[in-house]
Scaffold this active site. Structure first.
Site, PDB file in Angstrom:
ATOM      1  N   GLU A  90       0.824  -1.205   0.000  1.00 34.28           N
ATOM      2  CA  GLU A  90       0.000   0.000   0.000  1.00 34.28           C
ATOM      3  C   GLU A  90       0.862   1.260   0.000  1.00 34.28           C
ATOM      4  O   GLU A  90       0.874   2.030   0.972  1.00 34.28           O
ATOM      5  CB  GLU A  90      -0.944   0.016   1.199  1.00 34.28           C
ATOM      6  CG  GLU A  90      -2.045  -1.010   1.099  1.00 34.28           C
ATOM      7  CD  GLU A  90      -3.093  -0.867   2.194  1.00 34.28           C
ATOM      8  OE1 GLU A  90      -2.803  -0.253   3.231  1.00 34.28           O
ATOM      9  OE2 GLU A  90      -4.196  -1.390   2.020  1.00 34.28           O
ATOM     10  N   GLU A 104      -6.533  -7.507  -0.380  1.00 32.44           N
ATOM     11  CA  GLU A 104      -6.966  -7.476   1.025  1.00 32.44           C
ATOM     12  C   GLU A 104      -8.395  -6.971   1.130  1.00 32.44           C
ATOM     13  O   GLU A 104      -8.772  -6.016   0.450  1.00 32.44           O
ATOM     14  CB  GLU A 104      -6.138  -6.467   1.835  1.00 32.44           C
ATOM     15  CG  GLU A 104      -4.708  -6.777   2.061  1.00 32.44           C
ATOM     16  CD  GLU A 104      -4.053  -5.639   2.880  1.00 32.44           C
ATOM     17  OE1 GLU A 104      -4.756  -4.912   3.593  1.00 32.44           O
ATOM     18  OE2 GLU A 104      -2.833  -5.491   2.756  1.00 32.44           O
TER      19      GLU A 104
HETATM   20  C1  GAL Z   1      -4.160  -2.322   5.064  1.00 30.76           C
HETATM   21  C2  GAL Z   1      -2.763  -2.862   5.237  1.00 30.76           C
HETATM   22  C3  GAL Z   1      -2.725  -4.083   6.129  1.00 30.76           C
HETATM   23  C4  GAL Z   1      -3.570  -3.864   7.347  1.00 30.76           C
HETATM   24  C5  GAL Z   1      -4.974  -3.548   6.913  1.00 30.76           C
HETATM   25  C6  GAL Z   1      -5.906  -3.326   8.073  1.00 30.76           C
HETATM   26  O1  GAL Z   1      -4.105  -0.937   4.942  1.00 30.76           O
HETATM   27  O2  GAL Z   1      -2.179  -3.183   3.998  1.00 30.76           O
HETATM   28  O3  GAL Z   1      -1.384  -4.317   6.489  1.00 30.76           O
HETATM   29  O4  GAL Z   1      -3.042  -2.810   8.079  1.00 30.76           O
HETATM   30  O5  GAL Z   1      -4.989  -2.380   6.147  1.00 30.76           O
HETATM   31  O6  GAL Z   1      -7.209  -2.987   7.645  1.00 30.76           O
END
Ligand code: GAL
Length: 668
Positions: free
Chosen positions: A150, A308
């Protein structure tokens, strides 16, 4: 180029075994197999474990994890581990730390505390990338490389002295001569004229409004600088690990505004993104769908990777609601409906310590004996059955223009409605109303080819170059119904207002001339005649002889003046909306535009139910997604529902948050 696993919808998420003792690793693999997990992203925040001190690597633990995963036939998206430097690096070189607008150093202790311009940080990151690539390039578990994580989530804009130097170099490349920069930035205003490159600074906190083009260029520079970092890692991976695709996870989410992904996307072997549902949004599920359509646009219409999302609550909102039973599967399938061929989560196992210990995971704190894990395993089963649709596409008749630079400029200093007009508002509203009508929509960059689209939506596209405006006009000429909203085509790419009446770049196409903006206050609305009302914005508009007025303003200082107009252009039409009508009035206008363009939405779609079709050369699949807490009944075509594994035809009832993915007997 090897492609990301193609024989099934990949399912998995971030795996952080370094947080756990080895006994847990066996349990991890057993549970992954049980849940149908087919991939994990490994090592995202593992730099401190991979290189515990400068130049000394410890790969033994990673060897073992990779071995175990390979034996279980779980593919690995291996991170370069460079998202967050270890404490020894920032202690030795505090100059790598980012600095905020007020000159405060952002200290380590969280994550991503590194300046995008810092070359020493970069050399350490590249050394780690090289070491990992050399060690694992032919590992049987390796399926993809994951650069950083990210990008820009926390560390830009950085305003440090190193960035100031980098900015000047970037500006020289963009503007070549100081005179050209002075012209582009309009520095004759407020005595800002530069006579030497070294006088130029990042837009640090100043007395009042900063120069808007300086701010815009700074955002471009910061995005490009991180892209440069990405490319440096990617080039190493391509060289040392040829044939393995490289990606970095984007954040195509409403609240993330730092990067110009249209510049990043062409450099991804596979486009991937993260998405989290933000509970406080008025229309969270529509925002999810928008993110999917935007990501599909970034991927050039090809399937993409959802790297994610969350099985349930996150931990970073003021209140973090859990997902209802069924919602985890439904949200995942919504991403697949919009083109994802991979469904990834943060994270595999909920941590016991650290900032994200209360973030949901595939394995919750309660363990595998939990409703959440059982739903995860059910999802694994469903995704395992969707392999047949991998590679299929969403076909859309509507294109909607989205511009990251316009988003920056609209949010820039000194605008007519800085507090009231949020760039995504018009785009999200129109996209939402299209979605509720079952109309698929591609979200594209200005300048993307528009051939073949029956409808082109241009929402708050504030910056437009001549060429981009010409493409929109050509689309109308060739037969498209073009729908433009207020505050589009106002300025050039240097953010210079086009003269002679707004919207300068689109005035001729639309057959309108705006003499003055009348932005509305929060909560204020304006009546529209014959029906409805508008909010957020209004304009003093005059129209040309061949422009039809579809609605007038009904009250206030603009009463009786045109508000919504339409004009025949070549084989198509150009419609202009100078306010943001309420849903009903805007819906009626959209219905008119869609029917004139011959666009018919999927039957059964509504505010509660999403209906989206994916198609391949021979087959088609209809996604029917109940986004409400009530059961819904609707008519569906004859086919086989891959979710519940049953024949369906005619009336189908879905439970609350239920869904069906119907392989249609007659492909559409
Ligand atoms: C994203 C990140 C992850 C985790 C997640 C939590 O921004 O890539 O590592 O922090 O959010 O929602």
């Amino acid at each position: 180029m090897r492609t990301w696993p193609t024989d099934r919808v990949a399912f998995g998420g971030d795996y952080n075994p370094e947080q756990w003792p080895r006994e847990v690793w066996d349990d991890d693999i057993a549970l992954m197999t049980q849940a149908g997990v087919s991939f994990v992203t490994l090592g995202v925040f593992a730099w401190a474990h991979l290189e515990p001190e400068k130049g000394r690597h410890d790969f033994e633990w990673l060897d073992e994890v990779l071995e175990r995963l390979a034996r279980a036939e779980i593919a690995v998206d291996l991170a370069t581990g460079t998202a967050t430097p270890p404490p020894w690096l920032s202690r030795a070189h505090p100059e790598i730390l980012p600095v905020d607008r007020d000159g405060h150093t952002l200290w380590p202790g969280s994550r991503q505390a590194w300046c995008p311009s810092d070359q020493l940080f970069r050399s350490h990151a590249l050394a780690l990338t090289t070491a990992l690539a050399e060690r694992y390039h032919d590992h049987p578990a390796l399926a993809m490389w994951h650069v950083g994580n990210e990008f820009a989530c926390h560390n830009i804009p950085c305003y440090c002295d190193t960035c100031a130097v980098g900015f000047r170099t970037w500006l020289r490349a963009r503007h070549t001569h100081l005179d050209a920069l002075n012209e582009a930035w309009g520095t004759s205003f407020w005595s800002q004229r530069y006579t030497h490159w070294d006088e130029i600074l990042p837009p640090r906190r100043t007395t009042t409004f900063a120069n808007p083009t300086q701010v815009l260029d700074y955002r471009r520079f910061q995005s490009d600088t991180l892209l440069d970092h990405y490319l440096a890692e990617r080039d190493i991976l391509h060289e040392v690990s040829p044939g393995v695709p490289v990606t970095t996870n984007f954040m195509t989410m409403h609240h993330f505004r730092e990067l110009d992904y249209h510049r990043w996307a062409p450099h991804q072997d596979v486009v991937s993104t993260d998405h989290y549902v933000v509970a406080s949004l008025e229309h969270p599920r529509h925002e999810l769908a928008f993110s999917g359509d935007l990501t599909r646009g970034l991927a050039g219409g090809r399937p993409w990777v959802l790297m994610e999302h969350s099985t349930s609550a996150v931990n970073w909102q003021p209140v973090n609601p859990a997902k209802r039973p069924g919602q985890t599967i439904r949200d995942s399938l919504t991403h697949v409906a919009h083109g994802a061929d991979t469904v990834g989560y943060f994270q595999w196992r909920a941590s016991t310590a650290g900032s994200e210990k209360f973030h949901s995971a595939l394995v919750p704190h309660a363990g595998a004996d939990s409703e959440r894990f059982r739903e995860v395993a059910r999802l694994g089963g469903v995704l395992g059955r969707l392999g047949e649709l991998v590679g299929s596409r969403v076909e859309a008749d509507v294109a909607l223009i989205w511009d990251f630079e316009a988003q920056w400029a609209v949010g820039g200093p000194g605008m007519p409605s800085g507090g009231g007009l949020d760039y995504p508002l018009a785009a999200h509203t129109i996209h939402r109303l299209l979605l509720d009508r079952g109309v698929a929509c591609d979200v594209l960059a200005p300048g993307a080819p528009l051939t073949g689209y029956a409808v082109v939506v241009v929402p708050t596209t504030y910056l437009l170059s001549d060429d981009e405006a010409a493409l929109i006009a050509q689309a109308a000429d060739a037969g498209a119904d073009v729908l433009v909203t207020f505050f589009s085509g106002i300025s050039t790419r240097d953010d210079h207002v086009r003269l002679g009446g707004y919207p300068g770049a689109l005035r001729e196409l639309l057959g309108v001339r705006v003499e003055e903006f009348f932005p509305l206050l929060a909560g204020e609305s304006v009546a529209l005649a014959p029906t409805g009302g508008g909010h957020t914005w209004s304009e003093w508009l005059t129209v040309g002889a061949d422009t039809e007025v579809l609605a007038h303003y009904g009250d206030g200082p603009l009463a009786g003046r045109p508000a919504v107009t339409r004009r025949a252009v070549g084989a198509g039409h150009a419609t202009y909306v100078s306010t943001l009508p309420d849903d009903e009035a805007l819906g009626l206008l959209l219905d008119r535009v869609l029917s004139s363009a011959g666009v018919v939405g999927q039957a059964g779609a509504s505010e509660r139910v999403e209906v989206v079709r994916r198609v391949s050369a021979e087959k088609s699949w209809l996604f029917v997604l109940n986004h409400s807490a009530e059961p819904v009944t609707l008519n569906v075509p004859i086919g086989w529902d891959l979710v519940e594994q049953r024949q369906v035809s005619g009336e189908l009832t879905l439970p609350p948050d239920g869904c069906a993915v119907i392989r249609e007997r007659v492909a559409t």
